[in-house]
Design a protein around this motif. Structure first.
Motif, PDB file in Angstrom:
ATOM      1  N   CYS A  24       0.835  -1.201   0.000  1.00  0.00           N
ATOM      2  CA  CYS A  24       0.000   0.000   0.000  1.00  0.00           C
ATOM      3  C   CYS A  24       0.871   1.254   0.000  1.00  0.00           C
ATOM      4  O   CYS A  24       0.558   2.238  -0.670  1.00  0.00           O
ATOM      5  N   GLU A  25       1.968   1.224   0.758  1.00  0.00           N
ATOM      6  CA  GLU A  25       2.883   2.360   0.785  1.00  0.00           C
ATOM      7  C   GLU A  25       3.501   2.580  -0.596  1.00  0.00           C
ATOM      8  O   GLU A  25       3.637   3.718  -1.061  1.00  0.00           O
ATOM      9  N   LEU A  26       3.860   1.497  -1.267  1.00  0.00           N
ATOM     10  CA  LEU A  26       4.490   1.598  -2.583  1.00  0.00           C
ATOM     11  C   LEU A  26       3.501   2.023  -3.665  1.00  0.00           C
ATOM     12  O   LEU A  26       3.904   2.507  -4.723  1.00  0.00           O
ATOM     13  N   MET A  27       2.193   1.854  -3.408  1.00  0.00           N
ATOM     14  CA  MET A  27       1.192   2.311  -4.374  1.00  0.00           C
ATOM     15  C   MET A  27       1.158   3.832  -4.471  1.00  0.00           C
ATOM     16  O   MET A  27       0.449   4.399  -5.291  1.00  0.00           O
ATOM     17  N   ASP A  28       1.947   4.495  -3.613  1.00  0.00           N
ATOM     18  CA  ASP A  28       2.175   5.928  -3.742  1.00  0.00           C
ATOM     19  C   ASP A  28       2.787   6.252  -5.093  1.00  0.00           C
ATOM     20  O   ASP A  28       2.663   7.355  -5.619  1.00  0.00           O
ATOM     21  N   GLY A  29       3.494   5.262  -5.678  1.00  0.00           N
ATOM     22  CA  GLY A  29       4.099   5.454  -6.990  1.00  0.00           C
ATOM     23  C   GLY A  29       5.579   5.763  -6.939  1.00  0.00           C
ATOM     24  O   GLY A  29       6.264   5.712  -7.960  1.00  0.00           O
ATOM     25  N   ARG A  30       6.083   6.067  -5.734  1.00  0.00           N
ATOM     26  CA  ARG A  30       7.505   6.374  -5.590  1.00  0.00           C
ATOM     27  C   ARG A  30       8.273   5.159  -5.090  1.00  0.00           C
ATOM     28  O   ARG A  30       7.684   4.161  -4.695  1.00  0.00           O
ATOM     29  N   ALA A  31       9.599   5.256  -5.134  1.00  0.00           N
ATOM     30  CA  ALA A  31      10.460   4.194  -4.614  1.00  0.00           C
ATOM     31  C   ALA A  31      10.915   4.579  -3.209  1.00  0.00           C
ATOM     32  O   ALA A  31      11.197   5.748  -2.940  1.00  0.00           O
ATOM     33  N   PHE A  32      10.965   3.579  -2.314  1.00  0.00           N
ATOM     34  CA  PHE A  32      11.325   3.829  -0.921  1.00  0.00           C
ATOM     35  C   PHE A  32      12.442   2.887  -0.485  1.00  0.00           C
ATOM     36  O   PHE A  32      12.596   1.787  -1.022  1.00  0.00           O
ATOM     37  N   THR A  33      13.187   3.319   0.520  1.00  0.00           N
ATOM     38  CA  THR A  33      14.234   2.476   1.070  1.00  0.00           C
ATOM     39  C   THR A  33      13.632   1.451   2.017  1.00  0.00           C
ATOM     40  O   THR A  33      12.474   1.569   2.447  1.00  0.00           O
ATOM     41  N   ASN A  34      14.443   0.454   2.358  1.00  0.00           N
ATOM     42  CA  ASN A  34      14.020  -0.571   3.297  1.00  0.00           C
ATOM     43  C   ASN A  34      13.613   0.056   4.636  1.00  0.00           C
ATOM     44  O   ASN A  34      12.596  -0.317   5.237  1.00  0.00           O
ATOM     45  N   LYS A  35      14.395   1.036   5.104  1.00  0.00           N
ATOM     46  CA  LYS A  35      14.103   1.673   6.385  1.00  0.00           C
ATOM     47  C   LYS A  35      12.773   2.414   6.357  1.00  0.00           C
ATOM     48  O   LYS A  35      11.991   2.350   7.318  1.00  0.00           O
ATOM     49  N   GLU A  36      12.512   3.114   5.267  1.00  0.00           N
ATOM     50  CA  GLU A  36      11.245   3.845   5.152  1.00  0.00           C
ATOM     51  C   GLU A  36      10.061   2.890   5.155  1.00  0.00           C
ATOM     52  O   GLU A  36       9.030   3.161   5.791  1.00  0.00           O
ATOM     53  N   LEU A  37      10.197   1.780   4.451  1.00  0.00           N
ATOM     54  CA  LEU A  37       9.101   0.807   4.398  1.00  0.00           C
ATOM     55  C   LEU A  37       8.947   0.077   5.723  1.00  0.00           C
ATOM     56  O   LEU A  37       7.830  -0.288   6.109  1.00  0.00           O
TER      57      LEU A  37
END
Length: 234
Positions: A24-37
């Motif tokens: 769901c967080e990644l459905m933001d459309g951006r790429a995130f680091t492991n720590k952010e996720l």
């Protein structure tokens, strides 16, 4: 021997609440680091790494390295569309309960690379009503005012595959109606973000509509704050 799709692999990847939260967080459309996720899913970085490995093995996410950092994202637009479609099967009785889902998320949010929520649905309705887009046999094509609209809003004609429509319908999981995805929808969201007509909300897929954005929505789409505001059933 009968060859069948391995739906069990996808099902196993989606079964854990923490992996679901990461998607769901990644459905933001951006790429995130492991720590952010890890923070988004409220798990340790080590646990997030294990979850991300399973999601990538299932073909749902992809990773890319930039310097010392590794970023994770939804594998592609097709995966994003499938995840949004699966959301239609989820219960919706929680949507109007205080504290369960932000009103701003229902009002306007990113759906991978396009605008969703009530705003996305209303914009789609207006694009069709204003003859910017036309619907023929459930296929979306450019309408008589398509190029005039692009000029007025300051968007270059999005590049698409020859013969492919400029947009397609994407069923909105909170509104249970269609918004648009595809090249035009992506170009519209990029324009709204670059012009600061919409702003991303930290830690959420929600999109804030700025005062200037409201002016553009009224001028170009005939939408007012009253149209966009949500009214929950009593």
């Amino acid at each position: 021997m009968t060859i069948e799709p391995r739906l069990d692999i996808i099902g196993a990847a989606l079964a854990d609440p923490s992996r679901s939260r990461i998607l769901c967080e990644l459905m933001d459309g951006r790429a995130f680091t492991n720590k952010e996720l890890a923070c988004a899913a409220n798990v340790s970085p080590q646990t997030a790494s294990a979850h991300l490995k399973q999601l990538e093995q299932a073909g749902l996410t992809a990773s890319l390295r930039n310097g010392r950092h590794v970023y994770h994202r939804i594998a592609n637009a097709e995966v994003a569309a499938i995840l949004e479609g699966l959301a239609q099967l989820s219960p919706t009785d929680h949507l109007s309960r205080p504290g369960q889902i932000g009103t701003d998320t229902r009002q306007a949010r990113s759906c991978y690379n396009h605008i969703a929520g009530r705003l996305g649905v209303l914009m789609t309705d207006r694009l069709i009503a204003l003859n910017v887009l036309m619907v023929r046999d459930d296929t979306i094509c450019a309408g008589p005012r398509y190029h005039a609209f692009l000029d007025e809003i300051g968007i270059e004609a999005p590049l698409g595959s020859l013969g492919k429509p400029p947009a397609k319908f994407c069923l909105d999981w909170t509104e249970r109606r269609h918004h648009i995805s595809g090249p035009l929808a992506t170009a519209i969201m990029q324009k709204f973000l670059e012009a600061h007509w919409l702003e991303r909300r930290t830690g959420s897929r929600a999109l804030n509509i700025t005062a200037e954005g409201l002016d553009v929505l009224e001028c170009q789409f005939g939408l007012t704050q009253v149209d966009i505001d949500l009214v929950d059933p009593v």
